[in-house]
Design a protein around this motif. Structure first.
Motif, PDB file in Angstrom:
ATOM      1  N   CYS A   1      45.807  35.022  35.199  1.00 45.00           N
ATOM      2  CA  CYS A   1      44.713  35.901  34.743  1.00 45.00           C
ATOM      3  C   CYS A   1      43.690  36.198  35.834  1.00 45.00           C
ATOM      4  O   CYS A   1      42.874  37.097  35.689  1.00 45.00           O
TER       5      CYS A   1
ATOM      6  N   PHE B   1      33.364  34.705  54.523  1.00 42.49           N
ATOM      7  CA  PHE B   1      32.999  34.568  53.110  1.00 42.49           C
ATOM      8  C   PHE B   1      31.482  34.484  52.930  1.00 42.49           C
ATOM      9  O   PHE B   1      30.907  35.109  52.043  1.00 42.49           O
TER      10      PHE B   1
ATOM     11  N   ARG C   1      41.111  34.604  37.035  1.00 45.07           N
ATOM     12  CA  ARG C   1      39.700  34.312  36.827  1.00 45.07           C
ATOM     13  C   ARG C   1      39.219  33.073  37.582  1.00 45.07           C
ATOM     14  O   ARG C   1      38.056  32.976  37.924  1.00 45.07           O
TER      15      ARG C   1
ATOM     16  N   ARG D   1      32.683  41.079  46.899  1.00 44.55           N
ATOM     17  CA  ARG D   1      33.406  40.346  47.935  1.00 44.55           C
ATOM     18  C   ARG D   1      34.743  39.836  47.394  1.00 44.55           C
ATOM     19  O   ARG D   1      35.763  39.900  48.077  1.00 44.55           O
ATOM     20  N   GLN D   2      34.738  39.348  46.164  1.00 46.39           N
ATOM     21  CA  GLN D   2      35.988  38.866  45.576  1.00 46.39           C
ATOM     22  C   GLN D   2      37.001  40.004  45.497  1.00 46.39           C
ATOM     23  O   GLN D   2      38.186  39.829  45.791  1.00 46.39           O
TER      24      GLN D   2
ATOM     25  N   PRO E   1      41.838  31.482  47.965  1.00 49.65           N
ATOM     26  CA  PRO E   1      43.247  31.577  47.597  1.00 49.65           C
ATOM     27  C   PRO E   1      43.677  30.505  46.600  1.00 49.65           C
ATOM     28  O   PRO E   1      44.820  30.497  46.148  1.00 49.65           O
TER      29      PRO E   1
ATOM     30  N   GLU F   1      38.260  36.424  55.521  1.00 46.38           N
ATOM     31  CA  GLU F   1      38.193  35.151  54.802  1.00 46.38           C
ATOM     32  C   GLU F   1      37.159  34.235  55.457  1.00 46.38           C
ATOM     33  O   GLU F   1      36.372  33.582  54.774  1.00 46.38           O
TER      34      GLU F   1
ATOM     35  N   PHE G   1      42.939  36.128  51.423  1.00 47.83           N
ATOM     36  CA  PHE G   1      43.444  35.275  50.343  1.00 47.83           C
ATOM     37  C   PHE G   1      44.900  35.523  49.997  1.00 47.83           C
ATOM     38  O   PHE G   1      45.288  35.533  48.833  1.00 47.83           O
TER      39      PHE G   1
ATOM     40  N   HIS H   1      40.272  39.527  47.661  1.00 46.22           N
ATOM     41  CA  HIS H   1      41.551  39.355  46.966  1.00 46.22           C
ATOM     42  C   HIS H   1      42.532  40.461  47.335  1.00 46.22           C
ATOM     43  O   HIS H   1      43.747  40.280  47.257  1.00 46.22           O
TER      44      HIS H   1
ATOM     45  N   PRO I   1      29.439  31.155  39.304  1.00 48.88           N
ATOM     46  CA  PRO I   1      29.656  31.054  40.752  1.00 48.88           C
ATOM     47  C   PRO I   1      29.492  32.400  41.463  1.00 48.88           C
ATOM     48  O   PRO I   1      29.166  32.432  42.644  1.00 48.88           O
ATOM     49  N   ARG I   2      29.729  33.495  40.756  1.00 51.01           N
ATOM     50  CA  ARG I   2      29.539  34.815  41.377  1.00 51.01           C
ATOM     51  C   ARG I   2      28.394  35.531  40.671  1.00 51.01           C
ATOM     52  O   ARG I   2      28.598  36.479  39.920  1.00 51.01           O
TER      53      ARG I   2
ATOM     54  N   PHE J   1      32.744  37.853  34.091  1.00 48.62           N
ATOM     55  CA  PHE J   1      34.110  37.438  34.471  1.00 48.62           C
ATOM     56  C   PHE J   1      34.180  35.939  34.754  1.00 48.62           C
ATOM     57  O   PHE J   1      35.103  35.255  34.317  1.00 48.62           O
ATOM     58  N   THR J   2      33.222  35.439  35.504  1.00 50.64           N
ATOM     59  CA  THR J   2      33.241  34.020  35.868  1.00 50.64           C
ATOM     60  C   THR J   2      32.061  33.237  35.267  1.00 50.64           C
ATOM     61  O   THR J   2      31.760  32.137  35.714  1.00 50.64           O
TER      62      THR J   2
ATOM     63  N   CYS K   1      44.097  41.313  36.934  1.00 48.93           N
ATOM     64  CA  CYS K   1      43.352  40.307  36.179  1.00 48.93           C
ATOM     65  C   CYS K   1      43.228  40.717  34.717  1.00 48.93           C
ATOM     66  O   CYS K   1      43.148  41.894  34.402  1.00 48.93           O
TER      67      CYS K   1
END
Ligand SMILES: Cc1cc2nc3c(=O)[nH]c(=O)nc-3n(C[C@H](O)[C@H](O)[C@H](O)COP(=O)(O)OP(=O)(O)OC[C@H]3O[C@@H](n4cnc5c(N)ncnc54)[C@H](O)[C@@H]3O)c2cc1C
Ligand code: SF4
Ligand code: SF4
Lengths: 354, 290
Positions: free
Chosen positions: B261, A228, B263, A299-300, B268, A225, A308, A304, A290-291, A281-282, A255
């Motif tokens: 979901c 990052f 997203r 990395r996410q 965290p 974490e 996290f 995850h 953002p990604r 996705f984002t 997800c």
């Protein structure tokens, strides 16, 4: 006599399975379909692939969290809109012969769908589901459950547990649901050998010894974490294609996307599996993402699973099934990447301190 | 045969009738919505400023918008709830929404998310800074502030847009300004001013710096595109604001609105469940994933 454990030979096990199929429950178990083992509702006990090792191509998560499902349907004509909620999940189901890693994956799904505002559809299915796990007598090359805190004979999310022993199976009751599933069937079954507990422990050690991958210590959650912003993510994810096979085969990935499937008169609000490794996705409608890089997206996925964690959760979200390792077309190996990322981050930290 | 029992459904939207709309800019519209069903209107528990909702266009999908009017609270039926949202037509759902007209039906579920802690700000000076459509997320808190103005110190509202034509809430700004102790500053990016523009010209952070306000006892509430916030935070730091004095909202893409979901995670932190309202101090603890 111990009423919570028995030994069953192959014939007894199949006979019990046949009885379950004949009952009011849907029994889902691994079956071979065109040479690939997948979870399917059984028509006959003989279809089930019940081996002391090996896993299905896909996890059984789709029986609780379908690949796609309507959250409601609607019709709309002019200004009159009528919404219909989905029916309560049909019949009780048994997930039979589920590997310990996959059962642990179900526990990870529970943490998402049963937390905060409980998802009633998932909750209804979960409530109606009894999980019979089948422990492993040997690890496959990609397996690494013990490296992430799991066990080939782990009990998490199991109502009943089968453990391969002497060519037959030890059957243990682990919950009230499990006890109810056994019911009267146990009348003809034999008591387990006196030393069965030690035998299971020995089996666990034996399988653990076959798993060659580096253990992932819990402390790495904080290390990862903290890393990052590490430049190592771009390097480690350089070959990722963004295909998201890893997420689709993963027992703990949860997800989803929500979209309307509709024509001019009617439609459905559909929920379907989605993945953080996909570019959109984002992606905001404004174009901002953002990604925006492969490294950021992969990395996410890693964080995850391995960092996290919510308050009080002392486990990883990766259960070490190794499916994503075996099936990634680009050869990315999440267990090696976690080790490499932690090493790179610690190295960068040491460099910065110098 | 008995129909199968339906599951209580988190995703089932309330049906809402479009009671009216106002075009703010060529591509931004404010909708007024009222519950189609009187029973659902009575059961509605209202919202707190800063919360958001999921709005459904049947046939197209759902979109997240801030609840943009003054918070409605249950009042025994004296005044039925009206929900307003201000949205930019930018993609599939929002373009379909813009094509709808008064009297037509949309869906709404919510409110979701946390809210601006207005009660904690009593006695303080407040600054609302909105960049473009970012004003929509602030409007509910702002209107409540104006309503309860006596509880707060000076209120400054800074409404920034790229061009004069892109400025939202033009019609109602005079009524904000009319409240005693409220100052409204309008600003457009350099080059965005037109003939006869009498507001400020400059990038929002620069315009704010020029106002030279004393940071003492002041709360800055800002919402706008990520670049604007980036430069605004730099300015605020330079001016001596502590991160605890600065509040914003995150707008990560989201689908479910209820933390499932996956997203909208920022590390965290799930924006729909733990946000969208965050202080700059909280933001500093999170990875840069927004
Ligand atoms: C908490 C929050 C509050 C918001 N408030 C407002 C507001 O008051 N006014 C306003 O104009 N916009 C607001 N947005 C952004 C708005 O939700 C998107 O612009 C809108 O959903 C775009 O949908 P689309 O179908 O037209 O675009 P498309 O690009 O066609 O989107 C496809 C899908 O992606 C999703 N999506 C795309 N962009 C976003 C995004 N930025 N955030 C969330 N989901 C997205 C939508 O669910 C949509 O179904 C807010 C977003 C969030 C997260
Ligand atoms: S890690 Fe492998 S399986 Fe996952 S998205 Fe990348 S290429 Fe596909
Ligand atoms: S991340 Fe890979 S190894 Fe871990 S549980 Fe998911 S599919 Fe299995």
């Amino acid at each position: 006599m111990d009423r919570t454990a028995w030994v069953l030979n192959e014939t007894e096990l199949r006979a019990w399975l046949q009885d379950l199929i004949a009952g009011e429950r849907t029994v889902v178990a691994p079956v071979a379909e065109d040479g690939v083992v997948v979870y399917r509702p059984l028509a006959a006990a003989g279809q089930a692939v019940l081996e002391p090792r090996g896993k299905a191509r896909w996890s059984p998560k789709e029986f609780l969290f379908p690949r796609t499902e309507a959250l409601y349907s609607y019709s709309f004509k002019g200004d009159a809109v009528a919404i219909t909620d989905p029916p309560r999940p049909e019949r009780p189901q048994v997930l039979f012969g589920v590997r310990s890693c996959d059962a642990a994956g179900l526990a990870r799904l529970d943490e998402i769908f049963l937390s905060g505002r409980t998802d009633p559809l998932y909750a209804a299915r979960r409530e109606a589901t009894t999980v019979v796990t089948a422990g492993c007598a040997a690890a496959d090359p990609e397996c690494f459950c013990t490296a992430v805190g799991g066990s080939p004979v782990g009990e998490e999310a199991a109502d009943l547990q089968l453990v391969p022993l002497d060519g037959g199976w030890l059957l243990r009751v682990l919950s009230g649901k499990g006890e109810a599933l056994v019911g009267e069937a146990a009348a003809g079954w034999s008591a387990p050998p006196a030393e069965s507990g030690e035998r299971v422990a020995a089996l666990e050690r034996e399988v653990a010894a076959q798993i060659g991958r580096n253990p992932v210590p819990q402390e790495w959650a904080k290390v990862l974490e903290g890393g990052f912003a590490s430049p190592s993510w771009d390097r480690l994810a350089a070959h990722c294609l963004g295909c998201s096979i890893c997420a689709y085969v993963c027992p703990s990935c949860s997800c989803f996307d929500m979209n309307h499937e509709a024509n001019a008169w009617c439609g459905e609000q559909c929920r379907s599996w989605d993945a953080c490794t996909f570019v959109p996705f984002t992606l905001h409608a404004s174009g901002h993402n953002p990604r925006a890089t492969r490294g950021g997206r992969y990395r996410q996925r890693v964080l995850h699973k391995f960092a996290f964690t919510a308050e009080g959760e002392a486990h990883f979200r990766c259960v070490g099934c190794g499916r994503c390792v075996a099936l990634c077309p680009a050869g990315l190996d999440i267990s090696q990447i976690v080790t490499a990322a932690a090493a790179a981050i610690q190295e960068e930290g040491a460099d910065a301190a110098r | 045969m008995q129909p199968a029992e339906a599951v209580p459904n988190l995703y089932h939207p309330n049906l809402m009738r479009i009671a009216g709309f106002a075009d703010e800019t060529p591509d931004v519209r404010t909708l007024k919505l009222q519950f189609a069903d009187a029973g659902e209107a009575r059961a509605f528990t209202g919202w707190r400023p800063g919360q958001f909702g999921q709005f459904t266009v049947f046939g197209a999908g759902e979109s997240v918008f801030a609840l943009a009017n003054k918070p409605w609270h249950p009042n025994g039926g004296a005044e039925p709830p009206t929900i307003e949202c201000t949205f930019r037509a930018i993609g599939k759902v929002t373009n379909a929404l813009r094509a709808l007209s008064t009297g037509q039906t949309v869906g709404f579920r919510g409110p979701y998310g946390n809210h601006f802690p207005l009660d904690d700000w009593r006695g303080k000076h407040l600054v609302y800074i909105g960049g473009g459509i970012g004003m929509a997320a602030l409007r509910s808190a702002m209107l409540e502030t104006l309503d309860r103005k006596a509880e707060f110190g000076e209120v400054l509202i800074l409404n920034g847009a790229r061009t004069v034509a892109d400025m939202v809430y033009k019609e109602e700004m005079p009524s904000w300004q009319a409240v005693q102790g409220v100052r409204v500053v309008r600003c457009v990016d350099p080059g965005g001013e037109g003939e006869g523009w009498d507001g400020e010209v400059g990038l929002l952070p620069n315009v704010f710096e020029k106002l030279a306000l004393d940071p003492a006892d002041r709360i800055v509430v800002a919402c706008g595109p990520p670049v604007m916030l980036h430069y605004l935070f730099l300015s605020l730091g330079k001016l001596g604001y502590r991160p605890e004095q600065v509040v914003t909202t995150l707008e990560n893409k989201m689908k479910c609105g209820i933390g499932h979901c996956g997203r909208c995670y920022v590390g965290p932190f799930s924006v729909c469940r733990d946000g969208p309202v965050v202080t700059w101090a909280e933001l500093n603890e999170l990875p840069k994933d927004y």
